[in-house]
Design a protein around this motif. Structure first.
Motif, PDB file in Angstrom:
ATOM      1  N   ARG A  38       0.832  -1.208   0.000  1.00  0.00           N
ATOM      2  CA  ARG A  38       0.000   0.000   0.000  1.00  0.00           C
ATOM      3  C   ARG A  38       0.866   1.257   0.000  1.00  0.00           C
ATOM      4  O   ARG A  38       0.504   2.264  -0.600  1.00  0.00           O
ATOM      5  CB  ARG A  38      -0.938  -0.010   1.208  1.00  0.00           C
ATOM      6  N   ASP A  60      -3.163  -1.878  -3.153  1.00  0.00           N
ATOM      7  CA  ASP A  60      -4.038  -2.192  -2.024  1.00  0.00           C
ATOM      8  C   ASP A  60      -5.019  -3.241  -2.528  1.00  0.00           C
ATOM      9  O   ASP A  60      -5.912  -2.940  -3.331  1.00  0.00           O
ATOM     10  CB  ASP A  60      -4.777  -0.930  -1.566  1.00  0.00           C
ATOM     11  N   ASP A  63      -8.812  -2.718  -2.644  1.00  0.00           N
ATOM     12  CA  ASP A  63      -9.281  -1.592  -3.451  1.00  0.00           C
ATOM     13  C   ASP A  63      -9.291  -2.045  -4.912  1.00  0.00           C
ATOM     14  O   ASP A  63      -8.241  -2.205  -5.532  1.00  0.00           O
ATOM     15  CB  ASP A  63      -8.355  -0.391  -3.254  1.00  0.00           C
ATOM     16  N   GLU A  64     -10.482  -2.258  -5.452  1.00  0.00           N
ATOM     17  CA  GLU A  64     -10.586  -2.818  -6.795  1.00  0.00           C
ATOM     18  C   GLU A  64      -9.901  -1.944  -7.845  1.00  0.00           C
ATOM     19  O   GLU A  64      -9.271  -2.451  -8.774  1.00  0.00           O
ATOM     20  CB  GLU A  64     -12.055  -3.033  -7.162  1.00  0.00           C
ATOM     21  N   LYS A  65      -9.996  -0.626  -7.688  1.00  0.00           N
ATOM     22  CA  LYS A  65      -9.343   0.265  -8.640  1.00  0.00           C
ATOM     23  C   LYS A  65      -7.831   0.101  -8.591  1.00  0.00           C
ATOM     24  O   LYS A  65      -7.157   0.115  -9.632  1.00  0.00           O
ATOM     25  CB  LYS A  65      -9.734   1.719  -8.363  1.00  0.00           C
ATOM     26  N   SER A  66      -7.276  -0.049  -7.394  1.00  0.00           N
ATOM     27  CA  SER A  66      -5.839  -0.250  -7.240  1.00  0.00           C
ATOM     28  C   SER A  66      -5.401  -1.555  -7.894  1.00  0.00           C
ATOM     29  O   SER A  66      -4.358  -1.623  -8.560  1.00  0.00           O
ATOM     30  CB  SER A  66      -5.475  -0.260  -5.752  1.00  0.00           C
ATOM     31  N   GLU A 106     -12.086  -9.514   4.434  1.00  0.00           N
ATOM     32  CA  GLU A 106     -11.901  -8.538   3.361  1.00  0.00           C
ATOM     33  C   GLU A 106     -10.525  -8.681   2.714  1.00  0.00           C
ATOM     34  O   GLU A 106     -10.392  -8.635   1.482  1.00  0.00           O
ATOM     35  CB  GLU A 106     -12.077  -7.117   3.899  1.00  0.00           C
ATOM     36  N   ASN A 114      -9.881 -10.592  -5.531  1.00  0.00           N
ATOM     37  CA  ASN A 114      -9.663  -9.440  -6.415  1.00  0.00           C
ATOM     38  C   ASN A 114      -8.446  -9.655  -7.310  1.00  0.00           C
ATOM     39  O   ASN A 114      -8.489  -9.420  -8.521  1.00  0.00           O
ATOM     40  CB  ASN A 114      -9.420  -8.175  -5.582  1.00  0.00           C
TER      41      ASN A 114
END
Length: 245
Positions: A38, A60, A63-66, A106, A114
């Motif tokens: 991160r 991260d 964090d799906e965007k990451s 998570e 993810n």
């Protein structure tokens, strides 16, 4: 698959077992290693050991965007090592609320999922490659003092099996690594025996070479795996004595 000349990505590369994966990949001759964390600045020391081959990236996994950005940046990866994880030493009933259980699920389950989802097409484009998921022997038996962690790793184990089935047709090897207690800062209060983190990393990479889908690094993990085959209820009862504080 060979590690020599592979292009790897290691999540959680800034501590625990992650840095040992980076070192093992260097020793084995990987051509490029994306080291994810991160905070990329936390990777400065390990990146400095071989700046030509170790590339720190911001990542991260929850964090799906990451994660999507990492897959776009690291489009040459053919070995994904899902090492990032957390264990918060909480029971199911004794925990004051569900915060720790949700956090562990998570990261350990959804975060790993993810990564697998984002990198499956990357691996396919690069010939299939391999995914290494860092699990735990506690994915197969509960340790009450770290109960919700065990549940998250159990979920990750079944996810690993399902992803293995889904990605078989594209030639992607999917490995579950299930050590016992690993000798890191996070386990300093745990009694021995402990397996050295470098042994875990080396054993996992050898499993990639040998195409072994389930691997149990260290004496403790191998003994517990054998007990689970011979008398799983006896092992469950023995573990039940180790209750949360």
């Amino acid at each position: 698959m060979q590690i020599k000349n592979a292009v790897a990505l290691v999540t959680g590369a800034n501590g625990g077992i992650g840095q040992y994966y980076v070192e093992a990949l260097l020793t084995a001759g990987a051509s490029r290693i994306y080291a994810g964390a991160r905070n990329p600045k936390s990777l400065d020391a390990i990146a400095a050991t071989d700046p030509q081959r170790i590339i720190p990236i911001s990542l991260d996994i929850i964090d799906e965007k990451s994660v999507i950005a990492a897959a776009a940046k690291c489009s040459d990866v053919n070995l994904l090592i899902n090492n990032a994880g957390i264990g918060l030493l909480k029971g199911f009933i004794s925990a004051t609320d569900l915060t720790s259980a949700r956090s562990e699920m998570e990261v350990n389950y959804f975060g790993t999922l993810n990564m697998c989802r984002a990198f499956a097409p990357v691996l396919q484009a690069n010939g299939g490659g391999a995914i290494v998921n860092m699990l735990s022997i506690l994915a197969k038996v509960n340790l009450p003092m770290n109960a919700s962690y065990c549940a998250s790793k159990a979920a990750a184990l079944l996810m690993t099996q399902g992803i293995r089935a889904e990605l078989a047709a594209q030639g992607t090897l999917v490995i579950g690594v299930m050590p016992g207690t690993v000798d890191t800062e996070a386990s300093k209060h745990f009694p021995p025996p402990k397996v050295a983190p470098e042994i875990v990393a080396q054993t996992a990479l050898q499993a990639v070479i040998d195409e072994i889908e389930d691997v149990y690094p260290g004496e403790q993990a191998m003994q517990m795996a054998a007990q689970l085959l011979q008398d799983p209820k006896a092992l469950e009862k023995a573990m039940a004595a180790m209750l949360p504080n």
